[in-house]
Each structure stands twice: as structure tokens, then as C-alpha cells.
Design an enzyme around this catalytic site. Sequence first.
Site, PDB file in Angstrom:
ATOM      1  N   ARG A 149       0.847  -1.196   0.000  1.00  0.00           N
ATOM      2  CA  ARG A 149       0.000   0.000   0.000  1.00  0.00           C
ATOM      3  C   ARG A 149       0.882   1.245   0.000  1.00  0.00           C
ATOM      4  O   ARG A 149       2.052   1.201   0.422  1.00  0.00           O
ATOM      5  CB  ARG A 149      -0.901   0.019   1.232  1.00  0.00           C
ATOM      6  CG  ARG A 149      -1.821  -1.199   1.369  1.00  0.00           C
ATOM      7  CD  ARG A 149      -2.602  -1.106   2.672  1.00  0.00           C
ATOM      8  NE  ARG A 149      -3.534  -2.230   2.851  1.00  0.00           N
ATOM      9  CZ  ARG A 149      -3.233  -3.357   3.487  1.00  0.00           C
ATOM     10  NH1 ARG A 149      -2.021  -3.522   4.008  1.00  0.00           N
ATOM     11  NH2 ARG A 149      -4.128  -4.328   3.609  1.00  0.00           N
ATOM     12  N   LYS A 171      -1.727  -2.342   7.984  1.00  0.00           N
ATOM     13  CA  LYS A 171      -2.866  -1.854   8.760  1.00  0.00           C
ATOM     14  C   LYS A 171      -2.866  -2.484  10.145  1.00  0.00           C
ATOM     15  O   LYS A 171      -2.538  -3.658  10.298  1.00  0.00           O
ATOM     16  CB  LYS A 171      -4.180  -2.187   8.041  1.00  0.00           C
ATOM     17  CG  LYS A 171      -4.430  -1.346   6.788  1.00  0.00           C
ATOM     18  CD  LYS A 171      -5.804  -1.633   6.210  1.00  0.00           C
ATOM     19  CE  LYS A 171      -6.124  -0.706   5.038  1.00  0.00           C
ATOM     20  NZ  LYS A 171      -7.469  -0.959   4.480  1.00  0.00           N
ATOM     21  N   HIS A 235      -3.126   3.525  -6.453  1.00  0.00           N
ATOM     22  CA  HIS A 235      -3.586   2.237  -5.923  1.00  0.00           C
ATOM     23  C   HIS A 235      -3.747   1.185  -7.020  1.00  0.00           C
ATOM     24  O   HIS A 235      -3.758  -0.017  -6.736  1.00  0.00           O
ATOM     25  CB  HIS A 235      -4.905   2.420  -5.174  1.00  0.00           C
ATOM     26  CG  HIS A 235      -5.202   1.314  -4.211  1.00  0.00           C
ATOM     27  ND1 HIS A 235      -4.451   1.093  -3.074  1.00  0.00           N
ATOM     28  CD2 HIS A 235      -6.162   0.349  -4.217  1.00  0.00           C
ATOM     29  CE1 HIS A 235      -4.934   0.051  -2.425  1.00  0.00           C
ATOM     30  NE2 HIS A 235      -5.971  -0.416  -3.092  1.00  0.00           N
ATOM     31  N   ARG A 238      -1.082  -1.482  -7.044  1.00  0.00           N
ATOM     32  CA  ARG A 238      -1.298  -2.618  -6.121  1.00  0.00           C
ATOM     33  C   ARG A 238      -2.235  -3.642  -6.750  1.00  0.00           C
ATOM     34  O   ARG A 238      -1.990  -4.853  -6.678  1.00  0.00           O
ATOM     35  CB  ARG A 238      -1.866  -2.091  -4.801  1.00  0.00           C
ATOM     36  CG  ARG A 238      -2.239  -3.166  -3.768  1.00  0.00           C
ATOM     37  CD  ARG A 238      -2.583  -2.470  -2.447  1.00  0.00           C
ATOM     38  NE  ARG A 238      -3.349  -3.290  -1.524  1.00  0.00           N
ATOM     39  CZ  ARG A 238      -2.816  -4.138  -0.635  1.00  0.00           C
ATOM     40  NH1 ARG A 238      -1.518  -4.307  -0.591  1.00  0.00           N
ATOM     41  NH2 ARG A 238      -3.586  -4.810   0.206  1.00  0.00           N
ATOM     42  N   HIS A 262      -3.847  -8.800   3.688  1.00  0.00           N
ATOM     43  CA  HIS A 262      -5.284  -8.797   3.966  1.00  0.00           C
ATOM     44  C   HIS A 262      -5.555  -9.624   5.221  1.00  0.00           C
ATOM     45  O   HIS A 262      -5.113 -10.770   5.316  1.00  0.00           O
ATOM     46  CB  HIS A 262      -6.070  -9.400   2.800  1.00  0.00           C
ATOM     47  CG  HIS A 262      -6.142  -8.506   1.601  1.00  0.00           C
ATOM     48  ND1 HIS A 262      -6.426  -8.984   0.339  1.00  0.00           N
ATOM     49  CD2 HIS A 262      -5.975  -7.166   1.463  1.00  0.00           C
ATOM     50  CE1 HIS A 262      -6.431  -7.976  -0.526  1.00  0.00           C
ATOM     51  NE2 HIS A 262      -6.161  -6.869   0.141  1.00  0.00           N
ATOM     52  N   TYR A 271     -10.033 -10.665  -6.599  1.00  0.00           N
ATOM     53  CA  TYR A 271      -9.155 -10.877  -7.755  1.00  0.00           C
ATOM     54  C   TYR A 271      -9.542 -12.119  -8.550  1.00  0.00           C
ATOM     55  O   TYR A 271      -9.161 -12.266  -9.698  1.00  0.00           O
ATOM     56  CB  TYR A 271      -7.695 -10.926  -7.299  1.00  0.00           C
ATOM     57  CG  TYR A 271      -7.256  -9.593  -6.734  1.00  0.00           C
ATOM     58  CD1 TYR A 271      -7.057  -8.494  -7.570  1.00  0.00           C
ATOM     59  CD2 TYR A 271      -7.116  -9.406  -5.362  1.00  0.00           C
ATOM     60  CE1 TYR A 271      -6.718  -7.261  -7.061  1.00  0.00           C
ATOM     61  CE2 TYR A 271      -6.771  -8.169  -4.838  1.00  0.00           C
ATOM     62  CZ  TYR A 271      -6.576  -7.093  -5.692  1.00  0.00           C
ATOM     63  OH  TYR A 271      -6.251  -5.866  -5.184  1.00  0.00           O
TER      64      TYR A 271
END
Length: 293
Positions: A149, A171, A235, A238, A262, A271
Site C-alpha cells: 500500500r 494496517k 492504488h 497494487r 489482507h 481478484y
Amino acid sequence: MNNQLINNFLDDCRASGKSKGTVEQYSLAVNEFAEFIEEKYFKFQITNLNKIELIHIKSFLVYLTDKKGNQAVTRRKKISALKTFFKYLKSIGKVRINPIEDLDSIKVTKKIPKYFTIEECQNLLDNVGERNQVRNQTIILLFLNTGMRLSELVSLNIQDVNKDCLTITGKGDKERTVYLSQPLQEQLQKYLKQRPKVKAKALFVSERGNRLNKSTIQQMIKNILNKTGIEGKTHKLRHTFATQLYQSGEADLRQLQEMLGHSDISTTTIYTQVAKKELQQVAENNPLNCLIK
């Protein structure tokens, strides 16, 4: 507006281990809700907290949709912040009933991510420009070959670089290891040799030695996209990593989930939708379709 009440809530979030980004998101959402309540209904203070009902929250959602133009994903994040806020208020005895408990969840339609073709990626790299060329090419190649990210890239420090991998803080301040291919290792070393000799611990720095921030990198990518005429935003790099890697068959969903950082594999499954779309296109272009009369 009782700012102290909100500040106490945010302090509680920090104490419970919420990331800086999450706390900032909660702060914006709760303050926006408080301002809305004061403007339309009554003072947002301790004595009035029990007056807040589900109808007020639904009215706030209408405001976010009609007045602010917030998309479903944004509204869902704000409601999530309010749910945490009211749960906190009930836990400390400031409200008798949690008014947001019975609110239906906001449905978000997952959009199929757009991505760059290999040719477009090469075009981007070829049009970086001469100024800070190696640094900017390295940044693009890291996005394309690790899927990190933007926030993760700008927070990288020299100490996060190992011989064949990077330590990324994602995150929720969760760390993960991302392995680098031999060509990417060489590209990173090429940049490090040209990096300004400054004491800053940041991996990517400006000519003055300051850590590059999000807006600087976004503007750099935007300039290249404008120059090439290719549509997209930062983005999308990514998404390109994830889509190209998954479609190549070199990584399964679990591996891709780990590489992207994730927490929930359901986020990664988007995806597979891209792959299904490609398969549909293959079916449409099947040369044997000419046999169908």
C-alpha cells in the site's frame, strides 16, 4: 459539543491497541456525527446522549448520502466508527440503550479492480523522467512487485531492508515480510547507492533528505500517467500486482492474501472475479464461435 467525551473515547481506542489510522478515522466520523446532531437536533452533550435514537442515525446516513455524496464503503466505515463509539458509551454507563445496535449493515458492491497491462507498466517506467529517475522507478517497481500500500511504502525505513526481503508495517501496525526477487533486490541496491547521504531513517527521501509523503508520491505517479495518457491512480499499481500474479497461476489466494496483508481472505477473493471476467472474454473471442449460425 462535548469534545472531552470524544477525546476520552479516542484515548480508549488507543489504549485498546487501535492503529493511528483507525483512531483518526473514528475521530473524523464521530465528530462529524456530533456536529450533525447539534446542527439538526440538540446539543451533543452527556445529558442528551440518551435522546439519540436509531432515527437520528438513519437521518445521518441520508445526510451522508444526499448532502455529502459519500459512497457506500465510506458510509459503512463511518457507521462502524459510531458502533464502536456507542458500544464504548454503554460500557461506561453513559447510555442505557445502544441506538445503533439494530441498524442494518450497509451493503457494498465490490467493484472488479482495474489494473495495468504489462505494456502499460513498461510505458510508465519509460516515462519517469530524468530527475530522481532511479528513485521513482524503484518506487513504481516496488508497488508492482510487492503490492504494498502507499501508506506502507512511505513508512519504510532503511532498517526494514534486508538482503532478500522487506519488513512492512501494514494496517493495524501488523508486520509482515515481503520477499524480493533478484532483479528487485538489485534495483533497490541501485537506488540505495544514489540515495542522498542524509541521517534520515526513511528509505525514500527527497533531494533535501526529507521522508517522501503520500501526496508527493501520488503527484509523481499522476504526472507520469498524464504524460503517457494512461488512466489510473497510485492504488492501481497494487491491483496490478495482485491481478497479474493471480492470473499467472504463480500464487494461490492464501499466498496472495499473505503478500497483500489482507486480514480476511474474502477481501482477496475480488481478484478471482477479475480472472472470471478474463475467462468470459476468452469465451467471447473463441474462433470456433464462427460455427454457430
